[in-house]
Design a protein around this motif. Structure first.
Motif, PDB file in Angstrom:
ATOM      1  N   GLN A   3     -31.897  13.406 -49.066  1.00 17.32           N
ATOM      2  CA  GLN A   3     -30.878  14.114 -50.370  1.00 17.32           C
ATOM      3  C   GLN A   3     -29.654  14.368 -49.537  1.00 17.32           C
ATOM      4  O   GLN A   3     -28.649  14.016 -50.211  1.00 17.32           O
ATOM      5  N   GLY A   4     -29.528  14.615 -48.174  1.00 17.25           N
ATOM      6  CA  GLY A   4     -28.420  14.838 -47.453  1.00 17.25           C
ATOM      7  C   GLY A   4     -27.536  13.782 -47.378  1.00 17.25           C
ATOM      8  O   GLY A   4     -26.228  13.750 -47.542  1.00 17.25           O
ATOM      9  N   TYR A   6     -27.305  11.154 -49.588  1.00 22.52           N
ATOM     10  CA  TYR A   6     -26.898  11.101 -50.895  1.00 22.52           C
ATOM     11  C   TYR A   6     -25.573  11.979 -50.837  1.00 22.52           C
ATOM     12  O   TYR A   6     -24.485  11.495 -51.792  1.00 22.52           O
ATOM     13  N   VAL A   7     -25.727  13.176 -50.533  1.00 20.80           N
ATOM     14  CA  VAL A   7     -24.467  14.062 -50.682  1.00 20.80           C
ATOM     15  C   VAL A   7     -23.243  13.615 -49.966  1.00 20.80           C
ATOM     16  O   VAL A   7     -22.239  13.678 -50.276  1.00 20.80           O
ATOM     17  N   LEU A   9     -22.667  10.542 -49.057  1.00 24.86           N
ATOM     18  CA  LEU A   9     -22.213   9.152 -49.628  1.00 24.86           C
ATOM     19  C   LEU A   9     -21.281   9.487 -50.994  1.00 24.86           C
ATOM     20  O   LEU A   9     -20.270   8.994 -50.997  1.00 24.86           O
ATOM     21  N   ALA A  10     -21.512  10.583 -51.663  1.00 22.10           N
ATOM     22  CA  ALA A  10     -20.982  11.059 -52.704  1.00 22.10           C
ATOM     23  C   ALA A  10     -19.661  11.797 -52.148  1.00 22.10           C
ATOM     24  O   ALA A  10     -18.340  11.263 -52.851  1.00 22.10           O
ATOM     25  N   TYR A  11     -19.522  12.637 -51.284  1.00 22.36           N
ATOM     26  CA  TYR A  11     -18.343  12.871 -50.774  1.00 22.36           C
ATOM     27  C   TYR A  11     -17.578  12.044 -50.267  1.00 22.36           C
ATOM     28  O   TYR A  11     -16.260  11.905 -50.013  1.00 22.36           O
ATOM     29  N   VAL A  13     -17.438   8.824 -50.904  1.00 24.27           N
ATOM     30  CA  VAL A  13     -16.714   8.150 -51.798  1.00 24.27           C
ATOM     31  C   VAL A  13     -15.430   8.531 -52.399  1.00 24.27           C
ATOM     32  O   VAL A  13     -14.516   7.751 -52.561  1.00 24.27           O
ATOM     33  N   VAL A  14     -15.235   9.938 -52.531  1.00 22.14           N
ATOM     34  CA  VAL A  14     -14.226  10.540 -53.115  1.00 22.14           C
ATOM     35  C   VAL A  14     -13.090  10.544 -51.867  1.00 22.14           C
ATOM     36  O   VAL A  14     -12.008   9.944 -52.327  1.00 22.14           O
TER      37      VAL A  14
ATOM     38  N   ALA B  25     -18.416  24.260 -50.439  1.00 22.27           N
ATOM     39  CA  ALA B  25     -19.217  23.262 -51.082  1.00 22.27           C
ATOM     40  C   ALA B  25     -20.294  22.869 -50.262  1.00 22.27           C
ATOM     41  O   ALA B  25     -21.561  23.080 -50.808  1.00 22.27           O
ATOM     42  N   LEU B  26     -20.010  22.487 -49.074  1.00 25.89           N
ATOM     43  CA  LEU B  26     -21.085  22.027 -48.151  1.00 25.89           C
ATOM     44  C   LEU B  26     -21.586  23.157 -47.312  1.00 25.89           C
ATOM     45  O   LEU B  26     -22.940  22.919 -46.794  1.00 25.89           O
ATOM     46  N   VAL B  37     -30.491  20.044 -51.702  1.00 23.70           N
ATOM     47  CA  VAL B  37     -28.932  19.923 -51.183  1.00 23.70           C
ATOM     48  C   VAL B  37     -28.438  19.079 -51.962  1.00 23.70           C
ATOM     49  O   VAL B  37     -27.041  19.083 -52.193  1.00 23.70           O
ATOM     50  N   SER B  38     -29.112  18.158 -52.832  1.00 19.41           N
ATOM     51  CA  SER B  38     -28.476  17.155 -53.702  1.00 19.41           C
ATOM     52  C   SER B  38     -27.397  17.721 -54.762  1.00 19.41           C
ATOM     53  O   SER B  38     -26.671  17.278 -55.274  1.00 19.41           O
ATOM     54  N   ARG B  40     -25.412  19.851 -54.214  1.00 18.77           N
ATOM     55  CA  ARG B  40     -24.050  20.133 -53.763  1.00 18.77           C
ATOM     56  C   ARG B  40     -23.023  19.224 -54.201  1.00 18.77           C
ATOM     57  O   ARG B  40     -21.650  19.393 -54.142  1.00 18.77           O
ATOM     58  N   ILE B  41     -23.629  18.066 -54.462  1.00 19.81           N
ATOM     59  CA  ILE B  41     -22.790  17.124 -55.340  1.00 19.81           C
ATOM     60  C   ILE B  41     -21.944  17.491 -56.530  1.00 19.81           C
ATOM     61  O   ILE B  41     -21.003  17.106 -56.899  1.00 19.81           O
ATOM     62  N   TYR B  43     -20.245  20.385 -56.866  1.00 17.96           N
ATOM     63  CA  TYR B  43     -19.170  20.758 -56.714  1.00 17.96           C
ATOM     64  C   TYR B  43     -17.969  20.075 -56.718  1.00 17.96           C
ATOM     65  O   TYR B  43     -16.720  20.408 -56.894  1.00 17.96           O
ATOM     66  N   PHE B  44     -18.028  18.795 -56.690  1.00 15.65           N
ATOM     67  CA  PHE B  44     -16.880  17.892 -56.665  1.00 15.65           C
ATOM     68  C   PHE B  44     -17.197  16.946 -57.787  1.00 15.65           C
ATOM     69  O   PHE B  44     -16.417  16.646 -58.742  1.00 15.65           O
ATOM     70  N   ILE B  48     -14.187  16.925 -60.961  1.00 15.28           N
ATOM     71  CA  ILE B  48     -13.618  15.462 -61.077  1.00 15.28           C
ATOM     72  C   ILE B  48     -13.851  14.912 -62.550  1.00 15.28           C
ATOM     73  O   ILE B  48     -12.613  14.767 -63.024  1.00 15.28           O
ATOM     74  N   THR B  95     -19.794   9.372 -58.552  1.00 15.21           N
ATOM     75  CA  THR B  95     -20.259  10.435 -57.744  1.00 15.21           C
ATOM     76  C   THR B  95     -21.660  10.910 -58.628  1.00 15.21           C
ATOM     77  O   THR B  95     -22.780  11.411 -58.302  1.00 15.21           O
ATOM     78  N   ILE B  98     -24.613   8.524 -57.984  1.00 17.04           N
ATOM     79  CA  ILE B  98     -25.154   9.010 -56.812  1.00 17.04           C
ATOM     80  C   ILE B  98     -26.323  10.263 -56.928  1.00 17.04           C
ATOM     81  O   ILE B  98     -27.312  10.320 -56.500  1.00 17.04           O
ATOM     82  N   LYS B 101     -29.367   9.387 -58.781  1.00 18.55           N
ATOM     83  CA  LYS B 101     -30.140   8.513 -57.923  1.00 18.55           C
ATOM     84  C   LYS B 101     -30.983   9.551 -56.937  1.00 18.55           C
ATOM     85  O   LYS B 101     -32.152   9.610 -56.828  1.00 18.55           O
ATOM     86  N   ALA B 102     -30.056  10.821 -56.651  1.00 16.46           N
ATOM     87  CA  ALA B 102     -30.728  11.755 -55.710  1.00 16.46           C
ATOM     88  C   ALA B 102     -31.623  12.569 -56.419  1.00 16.46           C
ATOM     89  O   ALA B 102     -32.609  13.074 -55.852  1.00 16.46           O
ATOM     90  N   SER B 103     -31.515  12.859 -57.540  1.00 14.08           N
ATOM     91  CA  SER B 103     -32.091  13.943 -58.494  1.00 14.08           C
ATOM     92  C   SER B 103     -33.047  13.304 -59.333  1.00 14.08           C
ATOM     93  O   SER B 103     -34.337  13.726 -59.690  1.00 14.08           O
TER      94      SER B 103
END
Lengths: 50, 226
Positions: A3-4, A6-7, A9-11, A13-14, B25-26, B37-38, B40-41, B43-44, B48, B95, B98, B101-103
């Motif tokens: 899961q970490g 993936y987080v 990866l998302a940040y 990408v931005v 956020a992190l 933890v997923s 946290r995506i 917040y952005f 966006i 995002t 991603i 996929k995580a959730s």
């Protein structure tokens, strides 16, 4: 992937998108600088001829 | 300080706010009980997406002003806002994918109305660029693009409210009539992220606009000198 990851990866990408945009703008700025230089040279030639 | 000169200051402020936003956020925001933890995506991803809607909306507003009052600068402004909208739209889709996929364990779900409608909105505005570059430059192109941008704005509320209208059980609804479904720290972090992303979009818009105007001025100058 965890899961970490993936987080991250998302940040990531931005961040990559923003950096890519900066690179594109930098390339455009270089082109504008070159074109401005060309035009300035052309204007100088005109003023010397005239 | 005039609005023309405040761009560097604005860019520095944006960098600072985004730095704080990433930390909040992190590191600061508590971990979500359900998603872990997923989450946290969020917040952005959500700021966006909201910024993408805002950019498309502002692009349509400038298009309306162009049709109403006229003026080449409004065409540039509308075009630049729509360009920002597609950048943030692409980021929303990536995002979001991603996070999905995580959730949910899948990169995409065609069964989620909000995802599909956002993709439709994104593709609609991608086609704007095809239209723009297939028509010769001039007043006709400005009007055609403005009308197209205005049509697209109708998709924004449809996309935004789709999740509420269609009883979508896959995509989570965080903001309900009862308010935000999160703790105060989470909501505060979200707001800082939202401000940061909105500022980023505005700074990018201003920089691109300067570039496009300079490009147009140079073209005029070249024609005058040749």
């Amino acid at each position: 992937m965890s899961q970490g990851q993936y987080v991250a990866l998302a940040y990531g990408v931005v961040l990559v998108f923003v950096l890519l945009w900066v690179a594109i703008i930098a390339a455009k700025l270089s082109r504008l600088e070159r074109e401005t230089g060309e035009l300035a040279a052309l204007a100088r030639e005109r003023s010397v001829d005239g | 300080m005039s609005s023309r000169n405040n761009l560097p200051l604005l860019a520095f402020a944006t960098t600072a706010v985004l730095g704080i936003a990433v930390v909040l956020a992190l590191l600061v925001a508590p971990e979500d009980v359900d998603q872990g933890v997923s989450q946290r995506i969020f917040y952005f991803h959500v700021p966006i997406a909201l910024t993408a809607y805002l950019c498309f909306g502002l692009g349509a507003w400038k298009a309306l002003r162009l049709l109403w009052v006229g003026g080449e600068r409004r065409d540039f402004e509308s075009y630049t806002w729509i360009h920002q909208g597609t950048i943030f739209g692409a980021l929303t889709l990536i995002t979001g994918s991603i996070w999905a996929k995580a959730s949910w364990g899948v990169w995409w779900s065609w069964g989620s109305n909000q995802l599909v409608l956002f993709l439709v909105l994104f593709l609609f505005y991608c086609a704007y660029f095809m239209l723009r570059f297939s028509v010769d430059e001039g007043a006709r192109r400005e009007r055609i693009c403005a009308v197209y941008a205005l049509f697209g704005v109708a998709l924004i509320p449809v996309s935004f409210f789709a999740i509420r209208l269609a009883s979508d059980f896959i995509h989570p609804t965080v903001f309900t009539r009862e308010g935000p479904q999160m703790t105060g720290t989470m909501f505060g972090s979200f707001l800082v992220c939202w401000v940061g992303i909105t500022l980023l979009a505005y700074v990018m818009y201003r920089i691109e606009l300067v570039g496009k105007r300079t490009d147009a001025n140079l073209r005029e100058l070249r024609e005058a000198l040749s």
